[in-house]
Design a protein around this motif. Sequence first.
Motif, PDB file in Angstrom:
ATOM      1  N   LEU A  53       0.825  -1.210   0.000  1.00 16.16           N
ATOM      2  CA  LEU A  53       0.000   0.000   0.000  1.00 16.16           C
ATOM      3  C   LEU A  53       0.855   1.255   0.000  1.00 16.16           C
ATOM      4  O   LEU A  53       0.521   2.244  -0.668  1.00 16.16           O
ATOM      5  CB  LEU A  53      -0.948   0.003   1.202  1.00 16.16           C
ATOM      6  N   ALA A  54       1.959   1.237   0.717  1.00 17.04           N
ATOM      7  CA  ALA A  54       2.850   2.392   0.757  1.00 17.04           C
ATOM      8  C   ALA A  54       3.391   2.713  -0.637  1.00 17.04           C
ATOM      9  O   ALA A  54       3.601   3.885  -0.982  1.00 17.04           O
ATOM     10  CB  ALA A  54       3.997   2.146   1.732  1.00 17.04           C
ATOM     11  N   LEU A  55       3.588   1.693  -1.452  1.00 13.78           N
ATOM     12  CA  LEU A  55       4.095   1.905  -2.809  1.00 13.78           C
ATOM     13  C   LEU A  55       3.137   2.721  -3.672  1.00 13.78           C
ATOM     14  O   LEU A  55       3.561   3.402  -4.609  1.00 13.78           O
ATOM     15  CB  LEU A  55       4.366   0.561  -3.493  1.00 13.78           C
ATOM     16  N   VAL A  56       1.838   2.669  -3.358  1.00 11.75           N
ATOM     17  CA  VAL A  56       0.848   3.427  -4.122  1.00 11.75           C
ATOM     18  C   VAL A  56       0.250   4.569  -3.300  1.00 11.75           C
ATOM     19  O   VAL A  56      -0.806   5.100  -3.632  1.00 11.75           O
ATOM     20  CB  VAL A  56      -0.272   2.498  -4.668  1.00 11.75           C
ATOM     21  N   GLY A  57       0.923   4.932  -2.207  1.00 13.81           N
ATOM     22  CA  GLY A  57       0.464   6.041  -1.378  1.00 13.81           C
ATOM     23  C   GLY A  57      -0.705   5.692  -0.476  1.00 13.81           C
ATOM     24  O   GLY A  57      -1.437   6.575  -0.050  1.00 13.81           O
ATOM     25  N   GLY A  58      -0.872   4.422  -0.175  1.00 19.79           N
ATOM     26  CA  GLY A  58      -1.987   3.982   0.660  1.00 19.79           C
ATOM     27  C   GLY A  58      -1.561   3.695   2.091  1.00 19.79           C
ATOM     28  O   GLY A  58      -0.385   3.696   2.418  1.00 19.79           O
ATOM     29  N   THR A  59      -2.563   3.445   2.921  1.00 18.91           N
ATOM     30  CA  THR A  59      -2.320   3.113   4.328  1.00 18.91           C
ATOM     31  C   THR A  59      -3.186   1.928   4.738  1.00 18.91           C
ATOM     32  O   THR A  59      -4.199   1.632   4.102  1.00 18.91           O
ATOM     33  CB  THR A  59      -2.659   4.302   5.256  1.00 18.91           C
ATOM     34  N   LEU A  60      -2.766   1.285   5.814  1.00 19.88           N
ATOM     35  CA  LEU A  60      -3.516   0.185   6.400  1.00 19.88           C
ATOM     36  C   LEU A  60      -3.605   0.416   7.893  1.00 19.88           C
ATOM     37  O   LEU A  60      -2.593   0.621   8.560  1.00 19.88           O
ATOM     38  CB  LEU A  60      -2.819  -1.157   6.135  1.00 19.88           C
ATOM     39  N   GLU A  61      -4.823   0.406   8.422  1.00 20.56           N
ATOM     40  CA  GLU A  61      -5.049   0.471   9.861  1.00 20.56           C
ATOM     41  C   GLU A  61      -5.643  -0.858  10.304  1.00 20.56           C
ATOM     42  O   GLU A  61      -6.508  -1.413   9.626  1.00 20.56           O
ATOM     43  CB  GLU A  61      -6.018   1.595  10.217  1.00 20.56           C
ATOM     44  N   VAL A  62      -5.188  -1.351  11.448  1.00 20.75           N
ATOM     45  CA  VAL A  62      -5.675  -2.609  11.997  1.00 20.75           C
ATOM     46  C   VAL A  62      -6.310  -2.321  13.352  1.00 20.75           C
ATOM     47  O   VAL A  62      -5.672  -1.734  14.221  1.00 20.75           O
ATOM     48  CB  VAL A  62      -4.529  -3.635  12.170  1.00 20.75           C
ATOM     49  N   GLU A  63      -7.558  -2.719  13.496  1.00 22.07           N
ATOM     50  CA  GLU A  63      -8.253  -2.618  14.785  1.00 22.07           C
ATOM     51  C   GLU A  63      -8.579  -4.033  15.230  1.00 22.07           C
ATOM     52  O   GLU A  63      -9.319  -4.749  14.553  1.00 22.07           O
ATOM     53  CB  GLU A  63      -9.529  -1.798  14.654  1.00 22.07           C
ATOM     54  N   THR A  64      -8.020  -4.441  16.361  1.00 22.58           N
ATOM     55  CA  THR A  64      -8.249  -5.790  16.853  1.00 22.58           C
ATOM     56  C   THR A  64      -7.914  -5.872  18.325  1.00 22.58           C
ATOM     57  O   THR A  64      -7.188  -5.032  18.857  1.00 22.58           O
ATOM     58  CB  THR A  64      -7.400  -6.820  16.062  1.00 22.58           C
ATOM     59  N   SER A  65      -8.454  -6.865  18.965  1.00 19.35           N
ATOM     60  CA  SER A  65      -8.089  -7.208  20.335  1.00 19.35           C
ATOM     61  C   SER A  65      -8.520  -8.653  20.564  1.00 19.35           C
ATOM     62  O   SER A  65      -9.451  -9.134  19.915  1.00 19.35           O
ATOM     63  CB  SER A  65      -8.745  -6.270  21.347  1.00 19.35           C
ATOM     64  N   PRO A  66      -7.831  -9.342  21.454  1.00 16.03           N
ATOM     65  CA  PRO A  66      -8.161 -10.748  21.692  1.00 16.03           C
ATOM     66  C   PRO A  66      -9.641 -10.935  22.036  1.00 16.03           C
ATOM     67  O   PRO A  66     -10.195 -10.219  22.868  1.00 16.03           O
ATOM     68  CB  PRO A  66      -7.267 -11.123  22.866  1.00 16.03           C
ATOM     69  N   GLY A  67     -10.288 -11.867  21.326  1.00 13.59           N
ATOM     70  CA  GLY A  67     -11.685 -12.188  21.583  1.00 13.59           C
ATOM     71  C   GLY A  67     -12.687 -11.307  20.883  1.00 13.59           C
ATOM     72  O   GLY A  67     -13.896 -11.512  21.018  1.00 13.59           O
ATOM     73  N   ASN A  68     -12.226 -10.305  20.116  1.00 14.55           N
ATOM     74  CA  ASN A  68     -13.156  -9.347  19.515  1.00 14.55           C
ATOM     75  C   ASN A  68     -13.065  -9.213  18.010  1.00 14.55           C
ATOM     76  O   ASN A  68     -13.538  -8.242  17.442  1.00 14.55           O
ATOM     77  CB  ASN A  68     -12.951  -7.966  20.146  1.00 14.55           C
ATOM     78  N   GLY A  69     -12.452 -10.126  17.326  1.00 14.71           N
ATOM     79  CA  GLY A  69     -12.370 -10.023  15.876  1.00 14.71           C
ATOM     80  C   GLY A  69     -11.371  -8.976  15.420  1.00 14.71           C
ATOM     81  O   GLY A  69     -10.641  -8.397  16.216  1.00 14.71           O
ATOM     82  N   THR A  70     -11.384  -8.717  14.106  1.00 11.99           N
ATOM     83  CA  THR A  70     -10.404  -7.815  13.502  1.00 11.99           C
ATOM     84  C   THR A  70     -11.064  -6.998  12.407  1.00 11.99           C
ATOM     85  O   THR A  70     -11.937  -7.485  11.694  1.00 11.99           O
ATOM     86  CB  THR A  70      -9.251  -8.633  12.888  1.00 11.99           C
ATOM     87  N   ALA A  71     -10.654  -5.756  12.278  1.00 13.07           N
ATOM     88  CA  ALA A  71     -11.086  -4.890  11.181  1.00 13.07           C
ATOM     89  C   ALA A  71      -9.846  -4.285  10.542  1.00 13.07           C
ATOM     90  O   ALA A  71      -8.953  -3.799  11.230  1.00 13.07           O
ATOM     91  CB  ALA A  71     -12.010  -3.791  11.678  1.00 13.07           C
ATOM     92  N   LEU A  72      -9.794  -4.346   9.207  1.00 17.71           N
ATOM     93  CA  LEU A  72      -8.723  -3.717   8.443  1.00 17.71           C
ATOM     94  C   LEU A  72      -9.317  -2.564   7.652  1.00 17.71           C
ATOM     95  O   LEU A  72     -10.348  -2.729   6.982  1.00 17.71           O
ATOM     96  CB  LEU A  72      -8.094  -4.715   7.466  1.00 17.71           C
ATOM     97  N   LEU A  73      -8.700  -1.393   7.727  1.00 17.17           N
ATOM     98  CA  LEU A  73      -9.142  -0.229   6.970  1.00 17.17           C
ATOM     99  C   LEU A  73      -8.011   0.155   6.022  1.00 17.17           C
ATOM    100  O   LEU A  73      -6.925   0.524   6.451  1.00 17.17           O
ATOM    101  CB  LEU A  73      -9.475   0.937   7.889  1.00 17.17           C
ATOM    102  N   VAL A  74      -8.291   0.042   4.719  1.00 12.34           N
ATOM    103  CA  VAL A  74      -7.332   0.378   3.679  1.00 12.34           C
ATOM    104  C   VAL A  74      -7.769   1.686   3.046  1.00 12.34           C
ATOM    105  O   VAL A  74      -8.947   1.866   2.717  1.00 12.34           O
ATOM    106  CB  VAL A  74      -7.286  -0.728   2.594  1.00 12.34           C
ATOM    107  N   ARG A  75      -6.824   2.610   2.872  1.00 10.91           N
ATOM    108  CA  ARG A  75      -7.111   3.890   2.210  1.00 10.91           C
ATOM    109  C   ARG A  75      -6.061   4.106   1.129  1.00 10.91           C
ATOM    110  O   ARG A  75      -4.874   3.962   1.377  1.00 10.91           O
ATOM    111  CB  ARG A  75      -7.035   5.044   3.190  1.00 10.91           C
ATOM    112  N   VAL A  76      -6.533   4.518  -0.052  1.00  8.32           N
ATOM    113  CA  VAL A  76      -5.645   4.842  -1.156  1.00  8.32           C
ATOM    114  C   VAL A  76      -6.139   6.124  -1.802  1.00  8.32           C
ATOM    115  O   VAL A  76      -7.317   6.231  -2.157  1.00  8.32           O
ATOM    116  CB  VAL A  76      -5.595   3.709  -2.208  1.00  8.32           C
ATOM    117  N   GLN A  77      -5.250   7.079  -1.958  1.00  9.41           N
ATOM    118  CA  GLN A  77      -5.582   8.340  -2.646  1.00  9.41           C
ATOM    119  C   GLN A  77      -5.634   8.087  -4.147  1.00  9.41           C
ATOM    120  O   GLN A  77      -4.797   7.363  -4.684  1.00  9.41           O
ATOM    121  CB  GLN A  77      -4.525   9.408  -2.343  1.00  9.41           C
ATOM    122  N   VAL A  78      -6.624   8.666  -4.811  1.00  8.41           N
ATOM    123  CA  VAL A  78      -6.743   8.496  -6.265  1.00  8.41           C
ATOM    124  C   VAL A  78      -6.631   9.827  -6.971  1.00  8.41           C
ATOM    125  O   VAL A  78      -6.766  10.856  -6.405  1.00  8.41           O
ATOM    126  CB  VAL A  78      -8.064   7.804  -6.659  1.00  8.41           C
TER     127      VAL A  78
END
Length: 65
Positions: A40-65
């Motif tokens: 993602l960094a190669l195309v100017g993007g970012t990745l955020e990870v929201e997670t904690s034990p027992g509560n699943g995971t969410a990934l947020l990807v952002r890319v500028q166009v």
Amino acid sequence: HRNEVRLIIEDNGKGFINSETDMTTPAFGGLGLLGMRERLALVGGTLEVETSPGNGTALLVRVQV
């Protein structure tokens, strides 16, 4: 958003301890999230990870166009 593409991926799994230093350890399972961030960094993007034990995971990807 007009100048941004967002992708959200969520699960209701078991989650994990979100630590940048753990992302490359064998116990963590490889280089998956680190590899995603690097690509993602190669195309100017970012990745955020929201997670904690027992509560699943969410990934947020952002890319500028």
